[in-house]
Design an enzyme around this catalytic site. Sequence first.
Site, PDB file in Angstrom:
ATOM      1  N   CYS A  65      -9.073   3.967  -0.709  1.00 27.72           N
ATOM      2  CA  CYS A  65      -8.395   2.995  -1.565  1.00 27.72           C
ATOM      3  C   CYS A  65      -6.879   3.065  -1.449  1.00 27.72           C
ATOM      4  CB  CYS A  65      -8.820   3.178  -3.013  1.00 27.72           C
ATOM      5  SG  CYS A  65      -8.074   1.955  -4.103  1.00 27.72           S
ATOM      6  N   ASP A  66      -6.294   4.140  -1.943  1.00 35.20           N
ATOM      7  CA  ASP A  66      -4.832   4.207  -1.988  1.00 35.20           C
ATOM      8  C   ASP A  66      -4.195   4.122  -0.606  1.00 35.20           C
ATOM      9  OD1 ASP A  66      -4.651   4.329  -4.703  1.00 35.20           O
ATOM     10  OD2 ASP A  66      -4.778   6.514  -4.782  1.00 35.20           O
TER      11      ASP A  66
END
Lengths: 487, 100
Positions: free
Chosen positions: A396-397
Amino acid sequence: MIFFIDVAVIFALIAGIWQFREPRQAKFGNLTAAGALTCAFLLVLYRHEIMDMGIVIASLLVGGLTGFAVARSVSMIQIPAMVAFQHGAGGAAAFVVSLVELTRATNTLDEVSEISGVIGLTIGAVTFSASMVASAKLSNRIRQTPHILKAHNYLLSIALGGLFMVGVSSFYSSTSDMALILYLVQILLSVFWGILFSIRIGGADMPVLISLLNAAAGLAASFCGVVTGSQLLIAFGATVAASGSILTHVMCKAMNRNLFRVFFPEQKRPMDIPEKDERSSTLLSAPASEDAEASAVVQGLKKAATAILNAETVIIIPGYGMALANAQMNVAELAQWMVAMGKDVKYAIHPVAGRMPGHMNVLLAEAGVDYDMLIEMETINFDFRYTDLVLIVGACDVVNPAAIDVENTPISGMPILMAHQAKQVVCCNFDDKPGYSGVENSLYKNCNTIMLPGDAKKTINQLLASLSDQQHKAPNVKVSALYLMDG
Amino acid sequence: MANLLLMTGVFIASFIVGTLLISKVPSLLHTPLMSMTNAISAVTILGALILFSVETSVVEKVLGALAIITASFNVVGGFAITDRMLRLFKEKRTNEQSPY
């Protein structure tokens, strides 16, 4: 003469590390380093007359055999926990050796040795307790989210001051009994400080902590070498300290974090946002309970399968979520299927994917992926704009464009993989909630992103089924044959 | 004093050489690298061995044995696990890769 033999052994160690520049030679490098350590061990045996050979051999066997058995049985996802545990064992050895040397009545130490002894004792004990906490966190024996006490920073500073005071006063203590008590207090205080220090660090910051502990273990060994008067110990320890420091620096840079801020975060970090990685236990029931949602999932799968069939160049971005869902094998299978279809498939590896530096590479190697398909971030970031499809699995990040577009978020300025530049993105994450940083991922909302929420293992399997289904409708003999050969 | 200088010199030289070498290691191999250096950091086993080079009391025997056990656990486990890990790294397989 003694000096030159020592230098030769140190050179052997350096030769071992030298071979780590290339994956093919690294295996021999490891053996070379092990050989150098064995030589050093034999040298010490030769130079010193050992009194209690029985105890030494028995202890060696107990420790060595346990270490070997454990090393044989751990899986690659447990490697970070195992390495942290071993750091702890090394730290324990360092502080015990320092303690015995310091308190021994038969030899008098000069001032330098005494100071180094106290430092070795402190660093060793801190490494021991901090590593044990890190290991427990990494193996999920304790919660991975940060445990923050009230006035955590003050407690840490006070304990640090205490360490300094006790250390200095043990140096000036008049009687040996007094000194012994102070040393024991110093050890307890160090253990307490180590726990306090590492308990606050969350799962995603583990790569930094584990690298720092690596450096600390090396440093403790070096100080231990000063007390025991062994240059080999000093040199070996310094090399490890150098390695740990470099890895710490690399990890901090990749996470866009200042080392100081990782370990002494401002108290008001948005910690109430649940960490994405922690939800592995609830993965089983994907949000597909209602018919409408179920059909949406089927639609998404179909779209994703079509996208995969049409793509010529594919980049896979694996994140720790993939490892949590234990989907490495399935991803590798899908990748192999795509390679068999004649597509150009690569993996993009972000430096902090996983729980320790380079962890993702090992996980994929275990799943049977060739290492020349694993491409580092700096190299592959130029390729995304020419790529037809990006397949994100549990990351995600590290693909969040907010790191570039939005200012003043925890990830602003963090180097990311440029997944958003690809023509199409398929995202097999558990859900569309923000990652560890708590920053919304704008990539999920792009019109060219297909979201396939749910357990990655299940999703990839469904995707594979859907793909072979679509392929049967338009059979391609050559490709099927190739794929069968592989399977 | 000369001794202190020598020891500091050994430390600094090893640190610098280590830094130069390790910055050349590709990130692909960072986990095995850390696992190996982790094993090397158990070099304290030499110190534990030296503890036994003079007459020891019972407490010292126990502590010395403890140090040898933990250090040998670290050193053997570290090298064994690194070896296992490095054996997993495979080059291109026999099946054809698309021309790049």
